[in-house]
Scaffold this active site. Sequence first.
Site, PDB file in Angstrom:
ATOM      1  N   THR A 140       0.805  -1.221   0.000  1.00 31.08           N
ATOM      2  CA  THR A 140       0.000   0.000   0.000  1.00 31.08           C
ATOM      3  C   THR A 140       0.840   1.273   0.000  1.00 31.08           C
ATOM      4  O   THR A 140       0.346   2.337  -0.283  1.00 31.08           O
ATOM      5  CB  THR A 140      -0.941   0.030   1.212  1.00 31.08           C
ATOM      6  OG1 THR A 140      -0.173  -0.008   2.405  1.00 31.08           O
ATOM      7  CG2 THR A 140      -1.885  -1.158   1.175  1.00 31.08           C
ATOM      8  N   LYS A 141       2.116   1.161   0.346  1.00 30.48           N
ATOM      9  CA  LYS A 141       2.999   2.332   0.285  1.00 30.48           C
ATOM     10  C   LYS A 141       4.437   1.856   0.139  1.00 30.48           C
ATOM     11  O   LYS A 141       4.786   0.730   0.499  1.00 30.48           O
ATOM     12  CB  LYS A 141       2.856   3.181   1.555  1.00 30.48           C
ATOM     13  CG  LYS A 141       3.227   2.464   2.834  1.00 30.48           C
ATOM     14  CD  LYS A 141       3.058   3.349   4.052  1.00 30.48           C
ATOM     15  CE  LYS A 141       4.098   4.436   4.121  1.00 30.48           C
ATOM     16  NZ  LYS A 141       4.107   5.171   5.396  1.00 30.48           N
ATOM     17  N   SER A 200      -5.522  -2.208   3.191  1.00 30.12           N
ATOM     18  CA  SER A 200      -6.099  -2.921   2.049  1.00 30.12           C
ATOM     19  C   SER A 200      -7.152  -3.950   2.427  1.00 30.12           C
ATOM     20  O   SER A 200      -8.095  -4.188   1.665  1.00 30.12           O
ATOM     21  CB  SER A 200      -4.988  -3.593   1.245  1.00 30.12           C
ATOM     22  OG  SER A 200      -4.317  -4.564   2.020  1.00 30.12           O
ATOM     23  N   MET A 283       5.179 -37.706   6.852  1.00 28.52           N
ATOM     24  CA  MET A 283       6.278 -36.870   6.426  1.00 28.52           C
ATOM     25  C   MET A 283       5.946 -36.318   5.042  1.00 28.52           C
ATOM     26  O   MET A 283       5.875 -37.075   4.076  1.00 28.52           O
ATOM     27  CB  MET A 283       7.589 -37.665   6.367  1.00 28.52           C
ATOM     28  CG  MET A 283       8.333 -37.754   7.680  1.00 28.52           C
ATOM     29  SD  MET A 283       7.484 -38.665   8.985  1.00 28.52           S
ATOM     30  CE  MET A 283       8.758 -38.665  10.250  1.00 28.52           C
ATOM     31  N   CYS A 437      16.333 -35.080  17.181  1.00 29.59           N
ATOM     32  CA  CYS A 437      15.230 -35.085  16.213  1.00 29.59           C
ATOM     33  C   CYS A 437      14.087 -35.973  16.675  1.00 29.59           C
ATOM     34  O   CYS A 437      12.914 -35.621  16.538  1.00 29.59           O
ATOM     35  CB  CYS A 437      15.735 -35.535  14.843  1.00 29.59           C
ATOM     36  SG  CYS A 437      17.002 -34.449  14.153  1.00 29.59           S
TER      37      CYS A 437
END
Length: 522
Positions: A140-141, A200, A283, A437
Amino acid sequence: MKRKDIDYSLYLVTARHLLPPNKAFLESLEEAIVGGVTIVQLREKDVDSREFLEQAELCKTVCEKHGVSLIINDRVDVAVAIGADGVHLGQTDMKVAQARMMLPEGSIIGVSCNTVEHVRAAVLDDVDYIGIGSIWGTQTKKLTNPVIGVRGVGPMLEALDGTNIKAIAIGGVKSTNLLRTLYGAVSATNHKLDGIAVVSDIIASKEPLNAAKALKTILSGFQSRGITSMPTRSLTPEILLDGVSHLMEEIRKKVPLVHQITNTVVQTQSANVTLAIGASPIMATEPTEMEDLARFCGSVLINIGTMRADVVESMILAGRAANKFHKPIVLDPVGVGATSFRKNSVKVLLDEWQVGVIKGNAGELAALAGTSEVKSRGVDSVGLGFSDPVAFVRNLARRERCTVVLTGSTDYISDGVCVVGLKNGNEVLGKITGAGCILGSCIASFCAISAQLSESSEAGHLVQGDMFIAAITGVLVLTVAADIAMEKPEVCGPGTFLPGLIDVLWSLTPAQLRGAAKISVL
């Protein structure tokens, strides 16, 4: 002078060029206010003074009709000319002291801030509110300052402690990231936002009333839950073990599905461990599957052990979808301090979505926290660890607004208030590839069942279930099982340990765990 009592919660910044075809500006504005907008800023960057004045007069009429304050962007002269409620100034606009001299007494003055230094200057200027941003990337800018991200807001809010200055988040905020913004943009001192500025998501909508309503619903749900307060607990080891035992029983009854984007080196080990404790693994890394998987998975594990640039997109999408469907995310920032790619990628991930649990060793969490107290070498920590691990883990959990698991000879777990120390776990765990893990898989599995047992799915809810108890359960189940496995006569080293560990995980009972758990509330 007493500040005006202004509701900054849903702050609309106008941008007429974003209006959809056949939608008149004042029609859109009035619908947005009816939908829940509480304050309006008129921003007109590319018009002459006469047109700006005309638009300001029209806006003022609509705002006054509904009792909503009108702020003028940049132009103090326009604000004075139409009798607006105040002005919003950028860092390169008129100084606050000069604006205050020109404005009527009691006028509101807000200032854009992109750094802590900007906030401190605004405090000295005694402004009414600050706009912190840009929080997200925005179209937007044109941005003249870097995007600070959700997690960059906390230190800026902390600079407002002890003042009455209000804080609003601005820049790319929309309904899809609003909860993440509200949940993550809180300081370590629990200073929170007073509102969010939207452009927006409302202005570009064909139905601004419904767009504003959707945002207001999320805001109200969040505020009603009091979710910005850290949990208050009165815990003993016995109470914790009651919770652990309950999750261990329920996981085998309900068999939650755990989506794991994890280290490819140990996917099979992680899947087998997940199955052994009673959950079911999947996975998957294809980006187009992420939202569908989040609908029916119980939790998501993000492990960056073998992270590639093409998988980061999937991690982002998986986390966004998990937040959308109130599913917990477990982040395992493996070797995060080893390369700039890993550091930058994890920063992106943590800015994109709200994590439920972060698990790592001392080197990984030190890199995440930005401290040099502990060094790392690849995926391993180097040195003696933190001088005060209890304070460290509590502070990091408070900063990230999640549960943090610091692994080591003693595992420390904190939700930002309480800290628990766990002393189980045989050293042989560190001699098999992917021990950390598989711990992530255990934690994610118990997070999934904890979330499933929680019935809440309110608009203000982002991370479902009790992640603190789930993390304790995941760590204890794996480490107690490791202790028991090493006592088996057929286990004589790392090569025979892993199969023995999986067998113990398969048969481990709550009673066995309670009898072996070495747990303390610190």
